[in-house]
Write a protein that holds these residues in place. Sequence first.
Motif, PDB file in Angstrom:
ATOM      1  N   LEU A 107      49.849   4.137  56.652  1.00 28.13           N
ATOM      2  CA  LEU A 107      49.405   4.514  55.308  1.00 28.13           C
ATOM      3  C   LEU A 107      49.192   6.015  55.220  1.00 28.13           C
ATOM      4  N   PHE A 108      48.573   6.592  56.238  1.00 28.96           N
ATOM      5  CA  PHE A 108      48.333   8.039  56.245  1.00 28.96           C
ATOM      6  C   PHE A 108      49.655   8.814  56.221  1.00 28.96           C
ATOM      7  N   LEU A 109      50.596   8.418  57.073  1.00 26.69           N
ATOM      8  CA  LEU A 109      51.877   9.125  57.149  1.00 26.69           C
ATOM      9  C   LEU A 109      52.653   9.030  55.835  1.00 26.69           C
ATOM     10  N   ILE A 110      52.726   7.819  55.281  1.00 26.34           N
ATOM     11  CA  ILE A 110      53.532   7.635  54.073  1.00 26.34           C
ATOM     12  C   ILE A 110      52.862   8.291  52.867  1.00 26.34           C
ATOM     13  N   SER A 111      51.527   8.382  52.889  1.00 27.08           N
ATOM     14  CA  SER A 111      50.808   9.041  51.804  1.00 27.08           C
ATOM     15  C   SER A 111      50.989  10.554  51.868  1.00 27.08           C
ATOM     16  N   SER A 154      44.902   5.911  49.148  1.00 30.25           N
ATOM     17  CA  SER A 154      44.984   6.156  50.592  1.00 30.25           C
ATOM     18  C   SER A 154      43.656   6.664  51.134  1.00 30.25           C
ATOM     19  N   ILE A 155      42.927   7.427  50.329  1.00 26.95           N
ATOM     20  CA  ILE A 155      41.590   7.865  50.748  1.00 26.95           C
ATOM     21  C   ILE A 155      40.690   6.652  50.944  1.00 26.95           C
ATOM     22  N   ALA A 156      40.790   5.676  50.047  1.00 25.63           N
ATOM     23  CA  ALA A 156      39.999   4.446  50.184  1.00 25.63           C
ATOM     24  C   ALA A 156      40.363   3.712  51.471  1.00 25.63           C
ATOM     25  N   GLY A 157      41.651   3.697  51.816  1.00 23.54           N
ATOM     26  CA  GLY A 157      42.073   3.051  53.054  1.00 23.54           C
ATOM     27  C   GLY A 157      41.488   3.729  54.279  1.00 23.54           C
ATOM     28  N   VAL A 158      41.449   5.060  54.266  1.00 28.55           N
ATOM     29  CA  VAL A 158      40.867   5.807  55.386  1.00 28.55           C
ATOM     30  C   VAL A 158      39.365   5.590  55.456  1.00 28.55           C
ATOM     31  N   LEU A 159      38.694   5.541  54.298  1.00 27.06           N
ATOM     32  CA  LEU A 159      37.250   5.256  54.278  1.00 27.06           C
ATOM     33  C   LEU A 159      36.948   3.896  54.895  1.00 27.06           C
ATOM     34  N   PHE A 160      37.772   2.902  54.550  1.00 27.08           N
ATOM     35  CA  PHE A 160      37.600   1.579  55.152  1.00 27.08           C
ATOM     36  C   PHE A 160      37.727   1.669  56.671  1.00 27.08           C
ATOM     37  N   PHE A 161      38.724   2.389  57.130  1.00 34.55           N
ATOM     38  CA  PHE A 161      38.995   2.509  58.563  1.00 34.55           C
ATOM     39  C   PHE A 161      37.801   3.100  59.303  1.00 34.55           C
ATOM     40  N   THR A 162      37.174   4.113  58.718  1.00 35.51           N
ATOM     41  CA  THR A 162      36.056   4.783  59.397  1.00 35.51           C
ATOM     42  C   THR A 162      34.788   3.948  59.396  1.00 35.51           C
ATOM     43  N   GLN A 163      34.592   3.112  58.375  1.00 36.91           N
ATOM     44  CA  GLN A 163      33.349   2.341  58.306  1.00 36.91           C
ATOM     45  C   GLN A 163      33.508   0.914  58.838  1.00 36.91           C
ATOM     46  N   SER A 164      34.715   0.557  59.299  1.00 37.63           N
ATOM     47  CA  SER A 164      34.957  -0.812  59.767  1.00 37.63           C
ATOM     48  C   SER A 164      35.179  -0.876  61.270  1.00 37.63           C
ATOM     49  N   VAL A 211      52.575   9.643  45.596  1.00 39.18           N
ATOM     50  CA  VAL A 211      51.536   9.333  46.578  1.00 39.18           C
ATOM     51  C   VAL A 211      50.751   8.094  46.163  1.00 39.18           C
ATOM     52  N   GLY A 212      50.557   7.902  44.867  1.00 42.34           N
ATOM     53  CA  GLY A 212      49.811   6.739  44.395  1.00 42.34           C
ATOM     54  C   GLY A 212      50.635   5.473  44.400  1.00 42.34           C
ATOM     55  N   SER A 213      51.835   5.530  43.800  1.00 42.69           N
ATOM     56  CA  SER A 213      52.659   4.322  43.711  1.00 42.69           C
ATOM     57  C   SER A 213      53.102   3.850  45.093  1.00 42.69           C
ATOM     58  N   VAL A 214      53.450   4.782  45.963  1.00 47.75           N
ATOM     59  CA  VAL A 214      53.913   4.412  47.309  1.00 47.75           C
ATOM     60  C   VAL A 214      52.758   3.889  48.160  1.00 47.75           C
ATOM     61  N   SER A 215      51.606   4.546  48.096  1.00 49.14           N
ATOM     62  CA  SER A 215      50.485   4.126  48.947  1.00 49.14           C
ATOM     63  C   SER A 215      49.919   2.779  48.514  1.00 49.14           C
TER      64      SER A 215
END
Length: 321
Positions: free
Chosen positions: A73-77, A52-62, A195-199
């Motif tokens: 993703l943030f909520l479910i994580s 989920s951290i990787a997903g947020v990093l993508f969001f900020t740099q894209s 958090v890992g399996s769900v995200s």
Amino acid sequence: MSILITIILLIALFLIELAYFRIAMRFKIIDQPNARSSHSNVTLRGGGIIFSIAGVLFFTQSEFQFPYFVLGLFLISVISFLDDILTLNNKVRLTIHLISVLLIFYQWNLYVLPWYWLIAAGVFVIGTINAYNFMDGINGITGGYSLITIGSLFYINTNVVEFTSNDLIIIIGLSLLVFNFFNFRKKAKCFAGDVGSVSIAFILVFLIGQLIVTAQNMSYIFLLLIYGLDTGITVFFRLIRKENIFEAHRTHFYQFLANEKRISHPLVSFLYMIVQLGVNFALIFLLDSNFYYAFGLSFGILMLFVFLRFKLEGRQKLLGL
């Protein structure tokens, strides 16, 4: 994404994972063996937070692509991480899951479709998330299997049909490499946790959903065939045995191989990876992503899988006779 940026992100994710380990040790975020576990040692839990951290990093740099997906993703994580350490009320957890699913539907623009497509999509999303959670029981299986799926999606996006951002696929792939470094071994440094399996399930569901919507081809659902078969058939046999399917158990086929046949966790995980890779290869290169051919292949694998389970586990064990 340039090679330099890719290397920098890989190093950053590696350091973030190490930082999380220090936090987990400080606050004793650990996994205690239980009735469902296939391990006997206390291990750090929640290493899958890196997805989920990787997903947020993508969001900020894209420039903030796919905002509803990232919010979901943030909520479910967050709710899954809290459930890892606090064991939340099921109603709270399921409510957040539902909100996240509705957000992913909005990102896919599904609300313009008839209601029955929403139901089908809901079954796919919720079923996949639960399957991933059930299948996360031995070292390497979640990270390794997901790496095969993300690699296949990268190939499809690059060479078959462009359905999403390659940068998103790459950064999730990098997070999987980092996680596998610590988890895909005989004695894991960490487990994914809910958090890992769900995200990672939420991320892969989003990508496969994008692919299906863009290509208008349901055959890509079989990119998760092996997890689906193990989960679905295990639930089927548990219902036959009149067991409570919501209770912890160790009756998945991968658990039988690891616990009763004493095959090492990494080897069992590798077998699942190879079989799914074979399915993906056939789907992309041999069947031309034709749904009817893919369904036929899947049905054949289903029959083979059931036969294998009866052969190795026995009629009495599976049917409770």
